[in-house]
Design a protein around this motif. Structure first.
Motif, PDB file in Angstrom:
ATOM      1  N   ASP A  80       0.946  -1.076  -0.093  1.00 58.10           N
ATOM      2  CA  ASP A  80      -0.132   0.103  -0.078  1.00 58.10           C
ATOM      3  C   ASP A  80       0.804   1.308  -0.008  1.00 58.10           C
ATOM      4  O   ASP A  80       1.538   1.525   0.828  1.00 58.10           O
ATOM      5  CB  ASP A  80      -0.931   0.036   1.176  1.00 58.10           C
ATOM      6  CG  ASP A  80      -1.991   1.105   1.243  1.00 58.10           C
ATOM      7  OD1 ASP A  80      -1.539   2.075   0.744  1.00 58.10           O
ATOM      8  OD2 ASP A  80      -2.993   0.775   1.455  1.00 58.10           O
ATOM      9  N   GLU A 226     -11.487  10.246  -4.714  1.00 56.86           N
ATOM     10  CA  GLU A 226     -11.453   9.179  -5.741  1.00 56.86           C
ATOM     11  C   GLU A 226     -10.506   8.078  -5.367  1.00 56.86           C
ATOM     12  O   GLU A 226     -10.656   6.990  -5.751  1.00 56.86           O
ATOM     13  CB  GLU A 226     -11.118   9.978  -6.969  1.00 56.86           C
ATOM     14  CG  GLU A 226     -11.072   9.152  -8.100  1.00 56.86           C
ATOM     15  CD  GLU A 226     -10.404   9.886  -9.538  1.00 56.86           C
ATOM     16  OE1 GLU A 226     -10.743   9.102 -10.599  1.00 56.86           O
ATOM     17  OE2 GLU A 226     -10.359  11.185  -9.522  1.00 56.86           O
ATOM     18  N   TYR A 227      -9.188   8.568  -4.987  1.00 49.26           N
ATOM     19  CA  TYR A 227      -8.387   7.476  -4.430  1.00 49.26           C
ATOM     20  C   TYR A 227      -8.871   6.539  -3.647  1.00 49.26           C
ATOM     21  O   TYR A 227      -8.743   5.233  -3.623  1.00 49.26           O
ATOM     22  CB  TYR A 227      -7.056   8.266  -3.969  1.00 49.26           C
ATOM     23  CG  TYR A 227      -5.982   7.039  -3.721  1.00 49.26           C
ATOM     24  CD1 TYR A 227      -5.016   6.740  -4.895  1.00 49.26           C
ATOM     25  CD2 TYR A 227      -5.896   6.487  -2.407  1.00 49.26           C
ATOM     26  CE1 TYR A 227      -4.153   5.769  -4.486  1.00 49.26           C
ATOM     27  CE2 TYR A 227      -4.671   5.644  -2.048  1.00 49.26           C
ATOM     28  CZ  TYR A 227      -3.947   5.311  -3.245  1.00 49.26           C
ATOM     29  OH  TYR A 227      -3.129   4.202  -2.659  1.00 49.26           O
ATOM     30  N   PHE A 228      -9.316   6.848  -2.496  1.00 49.00           N
ATOM     31  CA  PHE A 228      -9.850   6.083  -1.264  1.00 49.00           C
ATOM     32  C   PHE A 228     -11.142   5.206  -1.920  1.00 49.00           C
ATOM     33  O   PHE A 228     -11.311   4.081  -1.269  1.00 49.00           O
ATOM     34  CB  PHE A 228      -9.981   6.650  -0.033  1.00 49.00           C
ATOM     35  CG  PHE A 228      -8.800   6.955   0.471  1.00 49.00           C
ATOM     36  CD1 PHE A 228      -7.943   6.021   0.843  1.00 49.00           C
ATOM     37  CD2 PHE A 228      -8.262   8.132   0.588  1.00 49.00           C
ATOM     38  CE1 PHE A 228      -6.643   6.265   1.334  1.00 49.00           C
ATOM     39  CE2 PHE A 228      -7.158   8.624   1.248  1.00 49.00           C
ATOM     40  CZ  PHE A 228      -6.030   7.577   1.847  1.00 49.00           C
ATOM     41  N   THR A 230     -11.473   4.016  -4.546  1.00 43.65           N
ATOM     42  CA  THR A 230     -11.210   3.001  -5.478  1.00 43.65           C
ATOM     43  C   THR A 230     -10.648   1.939  -4.904  1.00 43.65           C
ATOM     44  O   THR A 230      -9.899   1.873  -4.117  1.00 43.65           O
ATOM     45  CB  THR A 230     -10.041   3.695  -6.540  1.00 43.65           C
ATOM     46  OG1 THR A 230     -10.432   4.813  -7.050  1.00 43.65           O
ATOM     47  CG2 THR A 230      -9.611   2.566  -7.390  1.00 43.65           C
ATOM     48  N   PRO A 232      -8.446  -1.198  -3.793  1.00 45.28           N
ATOM     49  CA  PRO A 232      -7.147  -1.330  -3.676  1.00 45.28           C
ATOM     50  C   PRO A 232      -6.427  -1.917  -4.763  1.00 45.28           C
ATOM     51  O   PRO A 232      -5.349  -1.472  -5.419  1.00 45.28           O
ATOM     52  CB  PRO A 232      -6.846  -2.022  -2.451  1.00 45.28           C
ATOM     53  CG  PRO A 232      -8.131  -1.830  -1.657  1.00 45.28           C
ATOM     54  CD  PRO A 232      -9.256  -1.613  -2.676  1.00 45.28           C
ATOM     55  N   GLN A 234      -7.305  -1.725  -7.912  1.00 43.10           N
ATOM     56  CA  GLN A 234      -7.279  -0.860  -9.165  1.00 43.10           C
ATOM     57  C   GLN A 234      -6.538   0.657  -8.815  1.00 43.10           C
ATOM     58  O   GLN A 234      -6.585   1.212  -9.773  1.00 43.10           O
ATOM     59  CB  GLN A 234      -8.879  -0.451  -9.381  1.00 43.10           C
ATOM     60  CG  GLN A 234      -9.553  -1.722  -9.841  1.00 43.10           C
ATOM     61  CD  GLN A 234     -11.269  -1.420  -9.996  1.00 43.10           C
ATOM     62  OE1 GLN A 234     -11.546  -0.410 -10.072  1.00 43.10           O
ATOM     63  NE2 GLN A 234     -11.853  -2.488  -9.781  1.00 43.10           N
ATOM     64  N   ARG A 235      -6.102   0.925  -7.607  1.00 40.74           N
ATOM     65  CA  ARG A 235      -5.519   1.954  -7.250  1.00 40.74           C
ATOM     66  C   ARG A 235      -4.079   2.313  -8.112  1.00 40.74           C
ATOM     67  O   ARG A 235      -3.919   3.335  -8.419  1.00 40.74           O
ATOM     68  CB  ARG A 235      -5.202   2.169  -5.913  1.00 40.74           C
ATOM     69  CG  ARG A 235      -6.443   2.420  -5.019  1.00 40.74           C
ATOM     70  CD  ARG A 235      -6.075   2.385  -3.644  1.00 40.74           C
ATOM     71  NE  ARG A 235      -7.266   2.629  -2.866  1.00 40.74           N
ATOM     72  CZ  ARG A 235      -7.697   2.225  -1.662  1.00 40.74           C
ATOM     73  NH1 ARG A 235      -6.500   2.161  -0.850  1.00 40.74           N
ATOM     74  NH2 ARG A 235      -8.773   2.559  -0.810  1.00 40.74           N
ATOM     75  N   GLU A 236      -3.247   1.262  -8.565  1.00 39.46           N
ATOM     76  CA  GLU A 236      -2.038   1.324  -9.267  1.00 39.46           C
ATOM     77  C   GLU A 236      -2.528   1.886 -10.791  1.00 39.46           C
ATOM     78  O   GLU A 236      -1.955   2.807 -11.191  1.00 39.46           O
ATOM     79  CB  GLU A 236      -1.233  -0.063  -9.571  1.00 39.46           C
ATOM     80  CG  GLU A 236      -0.026   0.074 -10.302  1.00 39.46           C
ATOM     81  CD  GLU A 236       0.580  -1.100 -10.340  1.00 39.46           C
ATOM     82  OE1 GLU A 236       1.509  -1.145 -11.292  1.00 39.46           O
ATOM     83  OE2 GLU A 236       0.604  -2.093  -9.351  1.00 39.46           O
ATOM     84  N   LEU A 238      -5.201   3.815 -11.440  1.00 37.77           N
ATOM     85  CA  LEU A 238      -5.594   5.219 -11.316  1.00 37.77           C
ATOM     86  C   LEU A 238      -4.405   5.965 -10.924  1.00 37.77           C
ATOM     87  O   LEU A 238      -4.263   7.117 -11.535  1.00 37.77           O
ATOM     88  CB  LEU A 238      -6.513   5.131  -9.976  1.00 37.77           C
ATOM     89  CG  LEU A 238      -6.965   6.472  -9.451  1.00 37.77           C
ATOM     90  CD1 LEU A 238      -7.660   7.214 -10.539  1.00 37.77           C
ATOM     91  CD2 LEU A 238      -7.649   6.795  -8.269  1.00 37.77           C
ATOM     92  N   LEU A 239      -3.406   5.696 -10.169  1.00 37.08           N
ATOM     93  CA  LEU A 239      -2.247   6.270 -10.013  1.00 37.08           C
ATOM     94  C   LEU A 239      -1.246   6.503 -11.429  1.00 37.08           C
ATOM     95  O   LEU A 239      -0.792   7.479 -11.653  1.00 37.08           O
ATOM     96  CB  LEU A 239      -1.187   5.918  -9.038  1.00 37.08           C
ATOM     97  CG  LEU A 239      -1.599   5.790  -7.601  1.00 37.08           C
ATOM     98  CD1 LEU A 239      -0.678   5.119  -6.486  1.00 37.08           C
ATOM     99  CD2 LEU A 239      -1.954   7.507  -7.238  1.00 37.08           C
TER     100      LEU A 239
END
Length: 259
Positions: A80, A226-228, A230, A232, A234-236, A238-239
């Motif tokens: 994380d 939006e980040y939180f 999403t 976990p 799929q967060r990569e 998003l970044l």
């Protein structure tokens, strides 16, 4: 053991001054306050007067610490990136300002071999006076019967828009009467409001409305939300979409070397 009030004041003041601009808050407590309200299995193994602090992240941590961290570092293989950012910020502060002191650091995501958390985060925040931990036992006539309802901490200024990130223990600093225990503000005082809070948290936590149970001075920005929200996994992606992840292995290695 160092016992002077000047030493205690210096620890707390230095931490606050160093971490505030990064979006963190610091609250001191005695180990004995914590151990008095948790089971033996969750005791922290230090003397009762040992100095500890709990570290919270505020909404500004995302813009002030996390996004700059993403620009500087690569966390390929890290579970994380928020956890990695928080650990980096706090560890750096401790190593820079307390290089000759023995400090144990425990983060909210860390587990013991027994699979118990290293510390009970909401209890630590409560005994330090940072945020009040509202539980089923705070309801006089619970309407849920025997159903288990999980408790939640509410911050007097931030409501639920914060996170409890770490407990730091100064193993060689004992605290005397100069550190007085302060109860966290009871900002959800009515029985009706407490019932509503626990129901929102237990039944509808994903809509985040429990966070606004009291008026707040600050909340998460649209980008942070939006980040939180999403998942976990799929967060990569998003970044990467935001431009914070390197596209090539060479770029990733360069980022690692700069971190």
């Amino acid at each position: 053991m160092a016992t002077s009030s000047d030493n205690v004041d210096n620890v707390v003041r230095t931490l606050r001054e160093s971490l505030k601009s990064l979006g963190f808050e610091v609250y001191p407590f005695k180990i004995g306050w914590y151990n008095a309200v948790v089971s033996q299995a969750h005791h922290l193994q230090y003397s009762a007067d040992t100095l500890a602090v709990v570290v919270l992240s505020t909404p500004s941590m995302f813009e002030n610490s996390f996004l700059p961290f993403l620009q500087r570092c690569s966390w390929k293989g890290i579970r994380d990136p928020v956890d990695q950012c928080v650990a980096h910020a706090i560890s750096t502060c401790v190593s820079e300002h307390f290089p000759d002191q023995s400090v144990d650091m425990a983060f909210d995501y860390e587990m013991l071999p027994s699979r118990k958390p290293k510390f009970l985060a909401q209890t630590a925040a409560h005994v330090a006076g940072a945020a009040r931990y509202y539980q089923q036992s705070d309801i006089q006539d619970p309407p849920w019967g025997n159903k288990k309802m999980f408790g939640v901490c509410i911050h007097p200024r931030l409501g639920g828009w914060f996170a409890i990130r770490a407990v730091l223990v100064w193993k060689d600093v004992e605290v005397g009467e100069e550190l007085q225990r302060v109860s966290p503000p009871d900002c959800v005082s009515s029985q009706e409001a407490r019932i509503e809070l626990l129901e929102r948290f237990n039944y509808r936590w994903q809509d985040w409305t429990y966070r606004d149970v009291v008026p707040t001075e600050e909340s998460y920005s649209p980008q942070q939300r939006e980040y939180f929200i999403t998942p976990p996994a799929q967060r990569e992606a998003l970044l990467r979409q935001w431009g914070f992840l390197p596209d090539t292995e060479a770029e990733a290695q360069t980022s690692v070397n700069q971190c």
